[in-house]
Design an enzyme around this catalytic site. Structure first.
Site, PDB file in Angstrom:
ATOM      1  N   LYS A  54      -2.994  79.862   1.642  1.00 48.44           N
ATOM      2  CA  LYS A  54      -2.221  80.037   0.601  1.00 48.44           C
ATOM      3  C   LYS A  54      -0.794  80.898   1.165  1.00 48.44           C
ATOM      4  O   LYS A  54       0.302  80.640   0.788  1.00 48.44           O
ATOM      5  CB  LYS A  54      -2.828  80.791  -0.468  1.00 48.44           C
ATOM      6  CG  LYS A  54      -3.728  79.612  -1.485  1.00 48.44           C
ATOM      7  CD  LYS A  54      -2.936  78.588  -2.049  1.00 48.44           C
ATOM      8  CE  LYS A  54      -3.556  77.839  -2.911  1.00 48.44           C
ATOM      9  NZ  LYS A  54      -3.020  76.541  -3.228  1.00 48.44           N
ATOM     10  N   GLY A 110      -4.203  66.502  -8.969  1.00 44.44           N
ATOM     11  CA  GLY A 110      -5.448  67.547  -9.142  1.00 44.44           C
ATOM     12  C   GLY A 110      -5.544  67.825 -10.485  1.00 44.44           C
ATOM     13  O   GLY A 110      -5.642  68.780 -11.058  1.00 44.44           O
ATOM     14  N   ILE A 147      -4.672  63.100  -2.223  1.00 38.47           N
ATOM     15  CA  ILE A 147      -3.606  63.830  -1.578  1.00 38.47           C
ATOM     16  C   ILE A 147      -3.722  63.495  -0.190  1.00 38.47           C
ATOM     17  O   ILE A 147      -2.464  63.670   0.576  1.00 38.47           O
ATOM     18  CB  ILE A 147      -3.491  65.159  -1.927  1.00 38.47           C
ATOM     19  CG1 ILE A 147      -2.146  65.687  -1.613  1.00 38.47           C
ATOM     20  CG2 ILE A 147      -4.734  65.920  -1.669  1.00 38.47           C
ATOM     21  CD1 ILE A 147      -0.882  65.256  -2.403  1.00 38.47           C
ATOM     22  N   TYR A 178      -9.088  80.172   2.592  1.00 39.05           N
ATOM     23  CA  TYR A 178      -8.224  80.065   1.220  1.00 39.05           C
ATOM     24  C   TYR A 178      -6.932  80.831   1.291  1.00 39.05           C
ATOM     25  O   TYR A 178      -5.744  80.352   1.017  1.00 39.05           O
ATOM     26  CB  TYR A 178      -9.039  80.119  -0.070  1.00 39.05           C
ATOM     27  CG  TYR A 178      -8.321  79.902  -1.347  1.00 39.05           C
ATOM     28  CD1 TYR A 178      -7.839  78.658  -1.549  1.00 39.05           C
ATOM     29  CD2 TYR A 178      -8.183  80.859  -1.937  1.00 39.05           C
ATOM     30  CE1 TYR A 178      -7.303  78.450  -2.769  1.00 39.05           C
ATOM     31  CE2 TYR A 178      -7.468  80.898  -3.364  1.00 39.05           C
ATOM     32  CZ  TYR A 178      -7.042  79.503  -3.665  1.00 39.05           C
ATOM     33  OH  TYR A 178      -6.420  79.507  -4.863  1.00 39.05           O
ATOM     34  N   ASP A 182      -5.813  62.182  -9.861  1.00 42.56           N
ATOM     35  CA  ASP A 182      -6.830  63.058  -9.121  1.00 42.56           C
ATOM     36  C   ASP A 182      -7.741  61.829  -8.494  1.00 42.56           C
ATOM     37  O   ASP A 182      -7.663  60.798  -8.597  1.00 42.56           O
ATOM     38  CB  ASP A 182      -7.646  63.481 -10.455  1.00 42.56           C
ATOM     39  CG  ASP A 182      -8.316  64.765  -9.969  1.00 42.56           C
ATOM     40  OD1 ASP A 182      -8.083  65.896 -10.229  1.00 42.56           O
ATOM     41  OD2 ASP A 182      -9.283  64.576  -9.153  1.00 42.56           O
TER      42      ASP A 182
HETATM   43  N1  SER Z   1      -9.507  81.939  -8.814  1.00 42.81           N
HETATM   44  C1  SER Z   1      -9.244  81.793  -7.339  1.00 42.81           C
HETATM   45  C2  SER Z   1     -10.544  81.933  -6.386  1.00 42.81           C
HETATM   46  O1  SER Z   1     -11.339  82.842  -6.905  1.00 42.81           O
HETATM   47  C3  SER Z   1      -8.096  82.727  -6.745  1.00 42.81           C
HETATM   48  O2  SER Z   1      -7.116  81.797  -6.606  1.00 42.81           O
HETATM   49  O3  SER Z   1     -10.611  81.295  -5.381  1.00 42.81           O
END
Ligand code: SER
Length: 316
Positions: free
Chosen positions: A146, A8, A53, A142, A34
């Site tokens: 995480k 990445g 990936i 997201y 990448d």
């Molecule tokens: N900067 C990122 C986002 O806004 C947060 O980890 O998705």
């Protein structure tokens, strides 16, 4: 010198991380990888590999064959983009991590860096000075990916002694490459519009405070964490990390110190709900204690540097 790969590498963090690691370890020892067919100009000073990936067999073979011992896995979809393509975001953000964790379990690699984010927190988390250990109920794809990733990192460390290290990055501010797909990215976009003398329409409300950090601090934190002795790295999920916090209104007013005619207006969209679910400020005392973290850049310092260095040619 052990071989390192940054997967990445063409992204906002990757570009600067590769350059810093090459300075430190020698350009030939740091491979930038990448999806792009061609290596961007900025990364041409060292090896480049086109890598997806999600192509597990290629990634495994490449890492084993080249005897790569340290992996920085940065490939991911960020918060706003992930909401538009949840299935793919989950797949990309999780499968890539498993591929690398398994290589760690099999002892092909010695050390892994994988970034987490303030997105692991959610609407039920205390938002001021958010503690390291607290309620975590993320409401974005997201953030869910995480948080799950953090749990898997801790698990692979505990069960298989995988040396994986992570930071919950705040919004990152930089000028060498454009960010993409994050909720905090207004704080970078705004500088390009300001320099073009165009009024900025912000997709968040004027008083949406979020934790932010200048990229130089983020890169230094990453390398300091990776260089810390194994036994000092007591947290194997991810460390809270704090730089500064500001609202769009405060940022605009700092910019007006340099460009007095700069104008901002507010038209919140779906990203407002994401911002509202994230911390306003972060307690990073564990990182300070375990590996002596300390930020260097305040809001006004980062604004000064951004105003002087943002190059609107990047938008072409
Ligand atoms: N900067 C990122 C986002 O806004 C947060 O980890 O998705």
């Amino acid at each position: 010198m052990l071989k390192t790969i940054v997967i990445g590498a063409c992204g906002q963090i990757g570009t600067e991380l590769v350059l810093k690691l090459r300075e430190k370890k020698g350009a030939e020892n740091v491979i930038a990888a990448d999806l792009k067919d061609n290596c961007p100009e900025a990364l041409r000073g060292g090896p480049y590999c086109k890598m997806d990936i999600l192509d597990e067999s290629f990634v495994r073979e490449y890492i084993i064959k080249n005897e790569i011992k340290e992996v920085y896995l940065l490939a991911a979809l960020l918060s706003a983009t992930a909401e538009k393509n949840p299935d793919f975001a989950w797949k990309l953000n999780m499968e890539g991590l498993f591929t690398i964790l398994k290589l760690g379990k099999e002892k092909h690699i010695d050390k892994i860096f994988w970034p987490s984010s303030i997105a692991v927190f959610g609407p039920t988390t205390p938002r001021d000075n958010t503690p390291q250990y607290t309620v975590m109920e993320p409401s974005t794809v997201y953030g869910i990916s995480k948080l799950a990733g953090e749990r898997w990192c801790e698990y692979y460390h505990a069960k298989f002694d995988v040396d994986v290290r992570s930071i919950r990055y705040p919004g990152l501010i930089s000028y060498t490459s454009l960010p993409g797909g994050g909720t905090t990215d207004y704080a970078v976009d705004i500088f390009y519009q300001a320099k073009l003398n165009v009024p900025y329409v912000c997709y968040l409300k004027e008083d949406s405070s979020m934790p932010m950090m200048f990229m130089e601090d983020a890169i230094r934190a990453t390398i300091e964490l990776m260089d810390a002795p194994k036994e000092s790295v007591k947290i194997r999920s991810a460390y809270n990390l704090s730089g500064c916090s500001f609202t769009p209104k405060e940022l605009a007013s700092e910019i007006q110190n340099y460009i007095p005619d700069f104008k901002i207006s507010y038209a919140p969209d779906f990203r407002q709900a994401i911002a509202d679910s994230w911390p306003k400020s972060i307690d990073d005392s564990a990182a300070r204690k375990d590996w002596s973290w300390k930020e260097n850049f305040s809001t006004s310092e980062l604004v000064k540097i951004m105003i002087h260095n943002v190059n609107t040619d990047l938008l072409k």
